[in-house]
Design an enzyme around this catalytic site. Structure first.
Site, short mmCIF file in Angstrom:
data_model
loop_
_atom_site.label_atom_id
_atom_site.label_comp_id
_atom_site.label_asym_id
_atom_site.label_seq_id
_atom_site.Cartn_x
_atom_site.Cartn_y
_atom_site.Cartn_z
N CYS A 93 -69.42 -2.59 45.25
CA CYS A 93 -70.38 -3.53 45.85
C CYS A 93 -71.70 -2.81 46.11
O CYS A 93 -71.74 -1.85 46.87
CB CYS A 93 -69.72 -4.10 47.11
SG CYS A 93 -70.80 -4.39 48.50
N CYS A 145 -73.00 -2.33 49.72
CA CYS A 145 -72.15 -1.38 50.46
C CYS A 145 -72.62 0.04 50.23
O CYS A 145 -72.66 0.86 51.14
CB CYS A 145 -70.69 -1.48 50.00
SG CYS A 145 -69.96 -3.09 50.28
#
Length: 150
Positions: free
Chosen positions: A63, A66
């Site tokens: 991600c 992230c």
């Protein structure tokens, strides 16, 4: 140095990825990377015993946001040693992560005595800093009262 990020478009990368390389992003500072349910239980128990508030970052190595927030999170863990910072890779702990209400990664949960006191969805740096700072500053070491049964 600059942060170079490589993204694979079109969702998750298969499990054939190099785990070591992926995991490095989440380490740093005083962040504990949780890989098992036992790890989690142990850290929560430790935090409760020390009266620490836990910041749990439910993240994923594939991600993009992230990865961007990871160094910020690591930096915070150094600034606020009175809080416990955990990172959980939702792919590693799918069953466990599914017991939490996670609609997007990253999702940050703030826990006190094992109970959720706050939550933040998304890599929202200013909001995360605000919440962590409020919790970090709210804990003063001088005002801890210890009462012993007479």
């Amino acid at each position: 140095g600059g942060l170079s990020l490589k993204f694979t478009m079109g969702g998750c990368v298969g499990k054939g990825r190099s785990i070591v390389e992926e995991k490095l992003d989440f380490k740093g500072g005083n962040v504990h990377v949780i890989t098992t349910k036992e790890d989690w239980d142990q850290k929560i128990e430790e935090a409760n015993k020390d009266g620490k508030i836990v910041v749990a970052n439910f993240s994923a190595s594939w991600c993009g946001p992230c990865r961007v927030i990871a160094p910020v999170y690591a930096e915070m863990s150094k600034t606020y040693p009175q809080l416990m910072f955990l990172t959980i890779d939702v792919d590693d702990l799918m069953d466990f992560s599914s017991t939490w209400d996670i609609r997007a990664t990253p999702t940050f949960f703030f826990l006190k005595n094992g109970q959720q006191i706050d939550k933040l969805v998304g890599a929202n740096k200013p909001e995360l800093e605000k919440k962590v700072q409020a919790l970090g500053d709210g804990i003063s070491w001088c005002t801890v009262s210890v009462s012993f049964p007479s």
